[in-house]
Design a protein around this motif. Structure first.
Motif, PDB file in Angstrom:
ATOM      1  N   PRO A   1       4.705  10.479   2.187  1.00  0.00           N
ATOM      2  CA  PRO A   1       3.429  10.719   1.365  1.00  0.00           C
ATOM      3  C   PRO A   1       4.295   9.754  -0.078  1.00  0.00           C
ATOM      4  O   PRO A   1       4.825  10.440  -0.735  1.00  0.00           O
ATOM      5  N   GLY A   2       3.138   8.748  -0.784  1.00  0.00           N
ATOM      6  CA  GLY A   2       3.443   7.599  -1.720  1.00  0.00           C
ATOM      7  C   GLY A   2       4.368   6.678  -1.557  1.00  0.00           C
ATOM      8  O   GLY A   2       4.699   5.992  -2.524  1.00  0.00           O
TER       9      GLY A   2
ATOM     10  N   ALA B   1       0.767  -1.195   0.068  1.00  0.00           N
ATOM     11  CA  ALA B   1       0.371   0.325  -0.292  1.00  0.00           C
ATOM     12  C   ALA B   1       0.761   0.709  -0.277  1.00  0.00           C
ATOM     13  O   ALA B   1       1.958   1.679   0.567  1.00  0.00           O
ATOM     14  N   ASN B   2       0.168   1.949  -0.641  1.00  0.00           N
ATOM     15  CA  ASN B   2       0.947   3.522   0.010  1.00  0.00           C
ATOM     16  C   ASN B   2       0.505   4.892   0.726  1.00  0.00           C
ATOM     17  O   ASN B   2      -0.216   4.315   1.280  1.00  0.00           O
ATOM     18  N   ALA B   3       1.492   5.429   1.056  1.00  0.00           N
ATOM     19  CA  ALA B   3       1.473   5.649   2.117  1.00  0.00           C
ATOM     20  C   ALA B   3       0.423   7.501   1.339  1.00  0.00           C
ATOM     21  O   ALA B   3       0.900   7.852   0.457  1.00  0.00           O
ATOM     22  N   GLU B   4      -0.591   7.690   2.114  1.00  0.00           N
ATOM     23  CA  GLU B   4      -1.543   8.695   1.891  1.00  0.00           C
ATOM     24  C   GLU B   4      -1.194   9.076   2.868  1.00  0.00           C
ATOM     25  O   GLU B   4      -1.235   9.516   3.826  1.00  0.00           O
ATOM     26  N   THR B   5      -2.050  10.758   2.080  1.00  0.00           N
ATOM     27  CA  THR B   5      -2.194  12.535   2.450  1.00  0.00           C
ATOM     28  C   THR B   5      -3.872  12.269   3.037  1.00  0.00           C
ATOM     29  O   THR B   5      -4.359  12.456   2.218  1.00  0.00           O
ATOM     30  N   ARG B   6      -3.919  12.397   4.221  1.00  0.00           N
ATOM     31  CA  ARG B   6      -5.095  12.530   4.813  1.00  0.00           C
ATOM     32  C   ARG B   6      -5.191  12.737   6.386  1.00  0.00           C
ATOM     33  O   ARG B   6      -4.588  12.941   6.649  1.00  0.00           O
TER      34      ARG B   6
ATOM     35  N   VAL C   1      -0.625   5.330   6.794  1.00  0.00           N
ATOM     36  CA  VAL C   1      -0.653   3.508   6.617  1.00  0.00           C
ATOM     37  C   VAL C   1      -1.548   2.987   7.344  1.00  0.00           C
ATOM     38  O   VAL C   1      -1.755   3.355   8.254  1.00  0.00           O
ATOM     39  N   PRO C   2      -1.908   2.136   6.711  1.00  0.00           N
ATOM     40  CA  PRO C   2      -2.537   0.993   7.374  1.00  0.00           C
ATOM     41  C   PRO C   2      -2.168   0.470   8.646  1.00  0.00           C
ATOM     42  O   PRO C   2      -0.301   0.605   8.346  1.00  0.00           O
TER      43      PRO C   2
END
Length: 405
Positions: A364-365, A66-71, A317-318
């Protein structure tokens, strides 16, 4: 004869040696073949050994990374409760009268000041007329008392009457003024009583109960109508006392109500009851809910979550991607198709959303492994899924695909 014997003897020896020579040639050929075969096998093994000594490459699937997201993420507390009206009134009678009209029924919307019932008012009209007459009489007496005082004041200056006679006239004027005030007050009471025969709604709302019917006799404090304001409701939810220190006024609550499908409603914590419920050891939290379309009704049961804490937009991240190595938080990051242990500093952990905030250590990403792959270690070579396969948001696998050379 001797020569002939010798020739035959030599020929016999030659014939005897021929098989031995043949066997020797066969042995030499066999030995040469074995040497060649061994040499070829050795060369083949020498060629295969480098490939066999290569590190295995693990092929990952889309659910493994999984990709690290910005949220933003939040920490939430589950709660439930019933909806109650923020404003609710019971309209009561203020006079003794008979109900002449009560046309507004349950479920009808009313406005503040709207007439919702009327009483018979013949006796109150008569009382008002009587009080008006008393006011007229009091005004006439006051006018006469003023005239007498002016006359006696002139006579007193000319010494035609005594001071006592003048004082008596002055007292009569004061009594006339007091009588007029009393008469005016009684008239106002009669006017109010007459006005109370027309029952008006004190708020904007919807009639929830009509307590009287036309023809009934009512007395002061008799319940006439119950009216609720549906535009502002209160969700009364029970929260364990152990969680109360985390609950603050102004926190957001997201909830759903049966019958509305996936529609989500929102409210904010308005206040907290200071007393703990004896049986459940919980405390009631009052959540203000705006209901402009009046779709929510009083008594509906709601289930939702209280947002205790919310982060700013940052890398997340998850939770399954976070691991412990020597007591430190790390993630398995994939860089150039190779696994790298990346130390990270965590912020908020959201069990409800299955996400963890990365405060430091990961951009992120970045691509991280989210599955529990026992065979994949730091430094392992991996083959990523195809570009059209989407990385998973959160998963937990037990093993990676078989390694390929």
């Amino acid at each position: 004869m001797q020569n002939i014997f010798l020739k035959r003897n030599k020929r016999g020896q030659l014939l005897w040696r021929m098989p031995l020579i043949s066997v020797g040639v066969v042995l030499l050929c066999s030995i040469a073949w074995l040497i060649y075969a061994n040499k070829t096998t050795a060369q083949a093994k020498t060629t295969e050994n480098p490939a066999a000594s290569k590190e295995p490459v693990y092929e990952l699937s889309a659910v493994d990374v999984a990709n690290a997201e910005t949220r933003q993420i939040s920490s939430q507390l589950a709660l439930s409760g019933a909806l109650a009206p923020e404003t609710q009134v019971t309209v009561r009678s203020k006079v003794i009268a008979e109900v002449a009209e009560a046309p507004v029924q349950e479920g009808i919307a009313v406005h503040k000041g709207q007439i919702i019932a009327r009483f018979t008012a013949a006796d109150l009209h008569a009382r008002l007329i009587t009080q008006e007459a008393m006011v007229d009489e009091a005004q006439a007496k006051l006018a006469l008392a003023k005239k007498n005082r002016i006359s006696n004041e002139t006579l007193l200056k000319q010494n035609y009457i005594s001071q006592n006679a003048f004082d008596t006239t002055h007292n009569g004027l004061e009594l006339a003024q007091a009588s007029l005030k009393s008469a005016l007050s009684q008239k106002e009471v009669a006017q109010l009583a007459l006005a109370d025969t027309q029952i008006r709604s004190p708020i904007d709302g919807v009639v929830s109960k009509r307590h009287v019917q036309p023809g009934e006799k009512v007395s002061p404090d008799t319940a006439l109508y119950s009216i609720v304001n549906l535009s502002h409701l209160t969700l009364e939810a029970q929260v364990p006392a152990s969680e109360i220190p985390r609950v603050k006024a102004g926190q957001t609550v997201l909830f759903r109500v049966d019958g509305f499908g996936a529609r989500e409603f929102q409210g904010k914590v308005a206040r907290i009851n200071p007393a703990v419920e004896a049986g459940s050891r919980s405390m009631i939290v009052y959540i203000a809910v705006d209901n402009p379309d009046t779709s929510l009704k009083v008594g509906m049961f709601a289930k939702g979550n209280l947002v205790l804490e919310k982060t700013a937009s940052s890398a997340v991240v998850p939770l399954s991607a976070v691991r412990q190595v020597n007591g430190a938080d790390v993630v398995y990051q994939v860089v150039n198709e190779q696994v790298k242990i990346q130390p990270v500093k965590l912020g908020l952990r959201s069990e409800d959303e299955g996400l963890a905030q990365i405060v430091q250590g990961l951009e992120p990403g970045a691509l991280v492994i989210v599955s529990r792959l026992d065979t994949v270690k730091a430094g392992s070579k991996v083959r990523l899924p195809k570009a059209d396969a989407k990385p998973a948001a959160n998963t937990d696998s037990s093993a990676a695909s078989a390694p390929k050379a």
